[in-house]
Write a protein that holds these residues in place. Structure first.
Motif, PDB file in Angstrom:
ATOM      1  N   SER A  77     -31.327  23.147 -46.372  1.00  0.00           N
ATOM      2  CA  SER A  77     -31.509  24.819 -45.752  1.00  0.00           C
ATOM      3  C   SER A  77     -30.423  25.522 -44.737  1.00  0.00           C
ATOM      4  O   SER A  77     -30.172  25.142 -44.155  1.00  0.00           O
ATOM      5  CB  SER A  77     -33.202  25.163 -45.827  1.00  0.00           C
ATOM      6  N   THR A  81     -33.489  32.493 -55.074  1.00  0.00           N
ATOM      7  CA  THR A  81     -32.642  32.020 -54.894  1.00  0.00           C
ATOM      8  C   THR A  81     -33.403  30.374 -54.650  1.00  0.00           C
ATOM      9  O   THR A  81     -33.276  29.519 -54.250  1.00  0.00           O
ATOM     10  CB  THR A  81     -31.797  31.514 -54.419  1.00  0.00           C
ATOM     11  N   ARG A 139     -35.098  24.165 -53.615  1.00  0.00           N
ATOM     12  CA  ARG A 139     -35.928  22.700 -53.698  1.00  0.00           C
ATOM     13  C   ARG A 139     -36.679  23.754 -52.449  1.00  0.00           C
ATOM     14  O   ARG A 139     -37.997  22.747 -51.382  1.00  0.00           O
ATOM     15  CB  ARG A 139     -35.195  21.869 -53.491  1.00  0.00           C
ATOM     16  N   GLY A 169     -36.771  25.624 -49.842  1.00  0.00           N
ATOM     17  CA  GLY A 169     -37.106  25.402 -48.226  1.00  0.00           C
ATOM     18  C   GLY A 169     -36.515  26.637 -47.135  1.00  0.00           C
ATOM     19  O   GLY A 169     -37.597  26.761 -46.804  1.00  0.00           O
ATOM     20  N   HIS A 170     -36.564  27.712 -48.033  1.00  0.00           N
ATOM     21  CA  HIS A 170     -36.896  29.677 -47.316  1.00  0.00           C
ATOM     22  C   HIS A 170     -38.527  30.092 -47.671  1.00  0.00           C
ATOM     23  O   HIS A 170     -39.108  30.444 -46.955  1.00  0.00           O
ATOM     24  CB  HIS A 170     -35.453  29.870 -48.075  1.00  0.00           C
ATOM     25  N   ASP A 222     -35.520  31.063 -59.695  1.00  0.00           N
ATOM     26  CA  ASP A 222     -34.173  29.941 -60.481  1.00  0.00           C
ATOM     27  C   ASP A 222     -33.660  29.878 -61.753  1.00  0.00           C
ATOM     28  O   ASP A 222     -34.917  30.414 -62.998  1.00  0.00           O
ATOM     29  CB  ASP A 222     -34.653  29.020 -59.218  1.00  0.00           C
ATOM     30  N   LEU A 223     -32.945  29.997 -62.144  1.00  0.00           N
ATOM     31  CA  LEU A 223     -32.576  29.617 -63.749  1.00  0.00           C
ATOM     32  C   LEU A 223     -32.354  28.603 -64.008  1.00  0.00           C
ATOM     33  O   LEU A 223     -32.321  28.371 -64.655  1.00  0.00           O
ATOM     34  CB  LEU A 223     -31.041  30.005 -63.305  1.00  0.00           C
ATOM     35  N   ASN A 231     -33.105  34.366 -64.362  1.00  0.00           N
ATOM     36  CA  ASN A 231     -32.218  35.662 -63.116  1.00  0.00           C
ATOM     37  C   ASN A 231     -32.971  36.640 -62.402  1.00  0.00           C
ATOM     38  O   ASN A 231     -33.355  37.694 -62.377  1.00  0.00           O
ATOM     39  CB  ASN A 231     -31.290  35.658 -63.598  1.00  0.00           C
ATOM     40  N   TYR A 232     -32.399  35.828 -60.565  1.00  0.00           N
ATOM     41  CA  TYR A 232     -33.581  37.125 -59.498  1.00  0.00           C
ATOM     42  C   TYR A 232     -32.774  38.507 -59.949  1.00  0.00           C
ATOM     43  O   TYR A 232     -33.612  39.102 -59.447  1.00  0.00           O
ATOM     44  CB  TYR A 232     -32.363  36.680 -57.952  1.00  0.00           C
ATOM     45  N   ASP A 240     -30.262  33.196 -50.559  1.00  0.00           N
ATOM     46  CA  ASP A 240     -30.279  32.491 -50.750  1.00  0.00           C
ATOM     47  C   ASP A 240     -28.270  31.804 -51.505  1.00  0.00           C
ATOM     48  O   ASP A 240     -28.788  30.709 -52.382  1.00  0.00           O
ATOM     49  CB  ASP A 240     -30.097  30.963 -50.379  1.00  0.00           C
ATOM     50  N   GLY A 256     -25.096  30.677 -54.796  1.00  0.00           N
ATOM     51  CA  GLY A 256     -24.788  29.451 -54.853  1.00  0.00           C
ATOM     52  C   GLY A 256     -25.636  28.535 -55.255  1.00  0.00           C
ATOM     53  O   GLY A 256     -26.111  28.411 -56.025  1.00  0.00           O
ATOM     54  N   GLN A 300     -28.442  19.861 -57.188  1.00  0.00           N
ATOM     55  CA  GLN A 300     -27.403  20.319 -58.876  1.00  0.00           C
ATOM     56  C   GLN A 300     -26.368  19.418 -58.205  1.00  0.00           C
ATOM     57  O   GLN A 300     -25.189  18.973 -59.380  1.00  0.00           O
ATOM     58  CB  GLN A 300     -27.447  22.043 -58.461  1.00  0.00           C
ATOM     59  N   MET A 354     -25.834  26.935 -64.303  1.00  0.00           N
ATOM     60  CA  MET A 354     -27.427  26.113 -63.849  1.00  0.00           C
ATOM     61  C   MET A 354     -28.930  26.091 -64.652  1.00  0.00           C
ATOM     62  O   MET A 354     -29.792  25.841 -64.415  1.00  0.00           O
ATOM     63  CB  MET A 354     -27.398  27.985 -62.649  1.00  0.00           C
TER      64      MET A 354
HETATM   65  C1  LIG Z   1     -28.102  27.712 -52.627  1.00  0.00           C
HETATM   66  S1  LIG Z   1     -29.812  27.021 -53.596  1.00  0.00           S
HETATM   67  C2  LIG Z   1     -31.188  28.099 -52.644  1.00  0.00           C
HETATM   68  C3  LIG Z   1     -31.918  26.951 -51.480  1.00  0.00           C
HETATM   69  C4  LIG Z   1     -33.056  27.543 -50.619  1.00  0.00           C
HETATM   70  N1  LIG Z   1     -33.257  28.419 -50.943  1.00  0.00           N
HETATM   71  C5  LIG Z   1     -33.387  25.756 -50.350  1.00  0.00           C
HETATM   72  O1  LIG Z   1     -33.604  26.391 -48.858  1.00  0.00           O
HETATM   73  O2  LIG Z   1     -34.286  25.262 -50.982  1.00  0.00           O
HETATM   74  C6  LIG Z   1     -29.393  28.193 -54.419  1.00  0.00           C
HETATM   75  C7  LIG Z   1     -30.420  28.217 -55.657  1.00  0.00           C
HETATM   76  O3  LIG Z   1     -30.185  29.327 -56.726  1.00  0.00           O
HETATM   77  C8  LIG Z   1     -30.246  29.143 -58.331  1.00  0.00           C
HETATM   78  N2  LIG Z   1     -29.565  30.380 -58.244  1.00  0.00           N
HETATM   79  C9  LIG Z   1     -28.586  30.755 -58.350  1.00  0.00           C
HETATM   80  N3  LIG Z   1     -28.154  31.763 -58.889  1.00  0.00           N
HETATM   81  C10 LIG Z   1     -29.615  32.800 -59.534  1.00  0.00           C
HETATM   82  C11 LIG Z   1     -29.471  33.195 -60.183  1.00  0.00           C
HETATM   83  N4  LIG Z   1     -28.776  34.977 -60.341  1.00  0.00           N
HETATM   84  N5  LIG Z   1     -30.803  33.791 -60.634  1.00  0.00           N
HETATM   85  C12 LIG Z   1     -31.725  32.869 -60.058  1.00  0.00           C
HETATM   86  N6  LIG Z   1     -31.701  31.270 -59.148  1.00  0.00           N
HETATM   87  C13 LIG Z   1     -30.652  31.451 -58.680  1.00  0.00           C
HETATM   88  C14 LIG Z   1     -29.296  28.029 -58.579  1.00  0.00           C
HETATM   89  O4  LIG Z   1     -29.779  27.028 -59.372  1.00  0.00           O
HETATM   90  C15 LIG Z   1     -29.981  27.147 -57.044  1.00  0.00           C
HETATM   91  O5  LIG Z   1     -31.649  26.072 -56.920  1.00  0.00           O
END
Ligand SMILES: C[S@@+](CC[C@H](N)C(=O)[O-])C[C@H]1O[C@@H](n2cnc3c(N)ncnc32)[C@H](O)[C@@H]1O
Length: 304
Positions: A5, A27, A30, A32-33, A51-52, A75-76, A93, A95, A100, A120
């Motif tokens: 993270s 988002t 896994r 983390g946040h 998460d998507l 989708n958020y 967070d 991307g 993935q 995604m």
């Molecule tokens: C950078 S990772 C997040 C990591 C997380 N913060 C962690 O610490 O484990 C971004 C995640 O957001 C998801 N994602 C990206 N755009 C999204 C959206 N518009 N709606 C929902 N999920 C989304 C991706 O599938 C991915 O699993």
């Protein structure tokens, strides 16, 4: 590779978690946040996570194993349709996550040969394959230039259209070969993989990443409680520009025109920037996690 993270401690510190609050992680990845927010919540606290990617939801459910987490495979940007109360804080967070990227079957990476995909949400119809094989040359060029800042966007888009007329561009390696051929020889010997920017651009376009962020930024202010915070980590200058502009708009009053206004017309802004300059990762974090290099964290707080 395990997902590390980014800007984790700083994000949680500035989010200023209230133990009995209701939070949202748009988002999940896994978790983390989310797991750090859970450490600060008491038994009444809740966190809605989005998460998507169904894999992210499945793995985090197992890993977090916590009844205070409410899962949304969505989708958020649609959070307001799924959460019917105001929130104490939101984290994005943006991307993709390392799992993935590292799953060869998902077609996100130029390092593995796979079908061109990059979705995604695997229930979404359109994938990177459709963009590469059906979009007009000018639109492919725009995507590569705008979302990837690819200096040879025009040449790559042209070559894609020429090659696909002979046979469809099926795989990541088919596309990598086209990019390498389109690149001038001297640019190929420079640092970094020549396909990096094209792949980033196609991922952003396939998942409508900027569109989701824009829709979210428009509506989140109405869904925060007083003293609620919103923390966003971006990895791309276009994303950061959208966040910076929206946060500025929300935290700016009409001071410029104050002298011309009647006292009753002077309106204080509803939001305050928690950090004026974007927070970036320090050298130690970048050393441990190269993804952190382009990360920027901005946080805003609702005052009313
Ligand atoms: C950078 S990772 C997040 C990591 C997380 N913060 C962690 O610490 O484990 C971004 C995640 O957001 C998801 N994602 C990206 N755009 C999204 C959206 N518009 N709606 C929902 N999920 C989304 C991706 O599938 C991915 O699993």
């Amino acid at each position: 590779m395990k997902h590390i993270s980014v800007l984790l401690e700083k994000t949680i510190e500035l989010l200023d978690v209230k133990p009995d609050g209701t939070y949202m992680d748009g988002t999940l990845g896994r978790g983390g946040h989310t797991s750090k927010v859970l450490e600060k919540l008491d038994a009444n606290g809740r966190i809605h996570v989005f998460d998507l990617d169904i894999e992210a939801i499945k793995e985090s459910k197992e890993r977090l194993n916590d009844e205070r987490v409410i899962y949304h495979h969505a989708n958020y940007k649609d959070f307001d349709e799924l959460i019917d109360m105001k929130l104490d804080g939101i984290i994005l967070d943006l991307g993709v996550s390392s799992p993935q990227f590292d799953d060869p079957d998902r077609g996100f990476s130029y390092r593995y040969d796979a079908k061109l995909d990059m979705r995604m949400d695997q229930s979404q119809r359109e994938s990177a394959y459709d963009i590469v094989n059906t979009y007009e040359e000018a639109e492919i060029c725009r995507i590569l230039r705008d979302y990837g800042e690819e200096p040879y966007a025009k040449r790559i888009a042209h070559d894609i259209v020429v090659k696909r007329a002979l046979k469809p561009i099926e795989t990541t390696f088919d596309l990598v070969d086209i990019i390498k051929e389109a690149y001038p020889k001297k640019a190929l010997s420079k640092k970094g993989h020549p396909a990096k920017q094209t792949f980033q651009a196609l991922r952003i376009a396939t998942n409508h990443e900027l569109d989701s962020l824009e829709q979210f930024l428009e509506k989140f202010p109405r869904h925060l409680k007083k003293d609620g915070t919103c923390a966003i980590i971006t990895f791309h200058s276009l994303e950061d520009r959208l966040v910076k502009r929206r946060f500025k708009e929300l935290s700016t009053d009409n001071t410029d025109r104050r002298l011309m206004l009647r006292p009753e017309d002077i309106k204080e802004p509803d939001f305050k920037l928690v950090n004026h300059k974007a927070i970036v990762a320090d050298d130690v974090e970048i050393e441990m996690n190269s993804r952190a290099k382009s990360a920027k964290l901005r946080v805003i707080k609702k005052e009313v």
